[in-house]
Motif scaffolding. Structure first.
Motif: not given
Length: 197
Positions: A29-42
């Protein structure tokens, strides 16, 4: 598609999806990807849509949905630093998936009772399990297909390595050569009464 055609951010997102999917079969999911690269999911949703439009990611709808990398994603990232990634079909449980195969190494091919191959693969091999019967191939260039039972399996994050006890080993190249030889012999054969009136 090469990594040079993607932005740095898109390459980072694609690499995160590949790394996350290597440890499981579910979509990322987008939230996991955002956490992985330290960025906001939006802020990454637009880039995820672009990567999907480029057919580097597959969007999976539904409550357990998210994204999965396509075979082209592995080619684009060139995760093995190879000139060309070998995409080889792997069939198990009646389902055929494309796997990115790094290597197939044979051991003890002299004895059919003990013939083994060690296969190292990314993408498409994550759902395999010990004791399962699989068919791998045909490989590019040689058309090699091997079938057998998985004796051992190591899952090292993004790579799965397994030992296959081989039951059957075929190659399209040999089959095609035999067909060509048969055809050539048939072309040279002259019917016994070809000179008859």
């Amino acid at each position: 598609m090469s990594p040079n055609t993607l932005t740095r951010s898109q390459t980072e997102i694609l690499a995160a999806v590949v790394d996350l999917i290597a440890t499981r079969e579910d979509a990322v999911c987008t939230d996991e990807i955002a956490d992985r690269i330290d960025r906001n999911p939006y802020t990454i949703r637009t880039e995820m849509q672009q990567l999907t439009a480029l057919q580097l990611l597959e969007g999976i709808p539904g409550p357990r949905g998210g994204y999965k990398p396509t075979v082209d994603a592995y080619r684009t990232l060139d995760t093995q630093d190879l000139e060309e990634v070998a995409v080889v079909p792997i069939e198990h449980d009646g389902i055929t998936t494309d796997a990115v195969v790094e290597s197939i190494d044979f051991r003890s091919v002299n004895d059919p009772e003990r013939c083994r191959a060690t296969v190292t693969a990314r993408a498409g091999a994550s759902s395999l399990s010990r004791g399962e019967t699989v068919s791998i191939g045909p490989t590019p260039n040689t058309g090699l297909t091997l079938a057998g039972t998985i004796e051992s399996l190591e899952d090292a994050g993004s790579t799965a390595t397994f030992t296959l006890a081989i039951d059957e080993l075929t190659t399209d190249a040999i089959e095609n050569a035999a067909t060509t030889t048969e055809r050539t012999a048939a072309d040279r054969a002259v019917p016994a009464d070809s000179t008859a009136d």
